[in-house]
Design a protein around this motif. Structure first.
Motif, PDB file in Angstrom:
ATOM      1  N   GLY A 119      44.370  33.946  39.597  1.00 41.67           N
ATOM      2  CA  GLY A 119      43.271  33.883  40.542  1.00 41.67           C
ATOM      3  C   GLY A 119      42.172  32.924  40.139  1.00 41.67           C
ATOM      4  N   GLN A 128      48.822  34.324  43.871  1.00 38.80           N
ATOM      5  CA  GLN A 128      48.687  35.775  43.990  1.00 38.80           C
ATOM      6  C   GLN A 128      49.534  36.297  45.147  1.00 38.80           C
ATOM      7  OE1 GLN A 128      44.358  35.825  44.207  1.00 38.80           O
ATOM      8  NE2 GLN A 128      44.233  36.822  42.208  1.00 38.80           N
ATOM      9  N   ARG A 187      51.480  43.218  40.999  1.00 38.97           N
ATOM     10  CA  ARG A 187      50.494  42.888  42.041  1.00 38.97           C
ATOM     11  C   ARG A 187      49.091  43.263  41.592  1.00 38.97           C
ATOM     12  NH1 ARG A 187      51.817  46.713  46.350  1.00 38.97           N
ATOM     13  NH2 ARG A 187      52.590  47.880  44.554  1.00 38.97           N
ATOM     14  N   THR A 190      47.847  40.815  38.647  1.00 38.57           N
ATOM     15  CA  THR A 190      47.631  39.424  39.044  1.00 38.57           C
ATOM     16  C   THR A 190      46.522  39.287  40.090  1.00 38.57           C
ATOM     17  OG1 THR A 190      49.448  39.582  40.652  1.00 38.57           O
ATOM     18  CG2 THR A 190      49.966  38.685  38.474  1.00 38.57           C
ATOM     19  N   SER A 191      46.089  40.377  40.683  1.00 43.11           N
ATOM     20  CA  SER A 191      44.946  40.328  41.593  1.00 43.11           C
ATOM     21  C   SER A 191      43.614  40.433  40.851  1.00 43.11           C
ATOM     22  CB  SER A 191      45.036  41.449  42.637  1.00 43.11           C
ATOM     23  OG  SER A 191      44.885  42.722  42.026  1.00 43.11           O
ATOM     24  N   THR A 193      40.746  39.205  38.337  1.00 42.99           N
ATOM     25  CA  THR A 193      40.191  37.943  37.869  1.00 42.99           C
ATOM     26  C   THR A 193      39.296  38.203  36.671  1.00 42.99           C
ATOM     27  OG1 THR A 193      40.216  37.015  40.096  1.00 42.99           O
ATOM     28  CG2 THR A 193      38.817  35.918  38.472  1.00 42.99           C
TER      29      THR A 193
END
Length: 271
Positions: A119, A128, A187, A190-191, A193
């Motif tokens: 991100g 993403q 998910r 990786t979302s 930041t």
């Protein structure tokens, strides 16, 4: 408050290892054995998968929960007044970035190896979305198809042909760390930041790393970008994304070479 699961090996300064995937430390024994020649290696198992909980239901995971757990592990193992080295790879790399940003008090130096914190990139939203598509592919076609899509994205290659739809049963899912990672970790992590501003203020205690075999690939670019934005060193490690399992001895030596000079210039891992 959840139970803590971890293993101890060796003696010397404490080195916390945070694995990737669903946090199962499978495949890391040769690496930790080598590191235990110089460090007290603490291998964190966030979900207890290697401690009798593989096969039990798993909820969707949060970076902050793993990070808080890692901080509690350090509280449990660190002698009073001492600090720890930390190494995290892949999903574990994201966790150690959060650990340093939110719990820096007893951390001596942190290595984040190929964290999929995509991100932060200018095209991060697209990547993403790809990780979300991996989950959708898993639900539609099974684990082999999901793995092929993720590998192709990470390596900037064309997806390989995969077998026809092969769904796991619920029992098989719960017993498969890779499936657990795709369903409950990928998910969600990786979302996330990382807080680059806070990490920049702690850059003297942070090193970003990526494998020589990952040059030109997404996570090499991500690690390099985070290093540049935070003012932290960037170091290449042997192998690719799973270099810790591909070349465990050389990988362990690079960890030690990266960490120990923080306090003792020129020191290396010895046998």
């Amino acid at each position: 408050m959840t139970d803590l699961y971890y293993d101890l090996a060796g003696s010397g300064p404490v080195l916390l290892i945070v694995p990737g995937g669903a946090g199962h430390p499978m495949g890391l024994a040769p690496l930790t054995a080598r590191l235990a020649e110089q460090f007290t290696v603490v291998t964190y198992d966030p979900l207890g998968l290697a401690h009798g909980r593989l096969g039990e239901p798993v909820a969707d995971q949060r970076v902050e929960e793993w990070s808080d757990g890692a901080s509690r592990v350090l509280d449990a193992v660190l002698p009073d007044g001492e600090s720890a080295y930390v190494f995290g790879t892949s999903a574990g790399g994201i966790v150690v970035l959060d650990l340093l940003a939110r719990h820096p008090e007893r951390l001596r130096h942190v290595i984040a190896h190929e964290p999929p914190s995509v991100g932060v990139l200018s095209d991060g939203a697209r990547h993403q979305a790809m990780f979300r598509e991996v989950y959708d592919r898993y639900r539609a076609q099974g684990l082999a198809a999901a793995a092929a899509l993720m590998t192709a994205e990470l390596t900037s290659s064309e997806p390989t042909e995969v077998p026809s739809v092969q769904h796991l049963t619920r029992e098989e899912e719960l017993a498969n760390p890779m499936a657990l990672s795709v369903i409950h970790v990928l998910r969600q992590f990786t979302s996330y930041t990382p807080d680059l501003g806070t990490l920049a203020s702690l850059s003297a205690r942070l090193t970003l790393a990526a494998g020589t075999g990952s040059r030109g690939q997404l996570l090499h670019r991500t690690a390099s970008f985070v290093a540049e934005r935070t003012g932290s060193p960037f170091v290449e490690f042997p192998g690719g994304h799973i270099g810790a399992m591909e070349e465990p001895v050389a990988f362990a030596e690079r960890i030690a070479e990266t960490l120990v000079p923080v306090d003792t210039p020129g020191a290396t891992l010895t046998t």
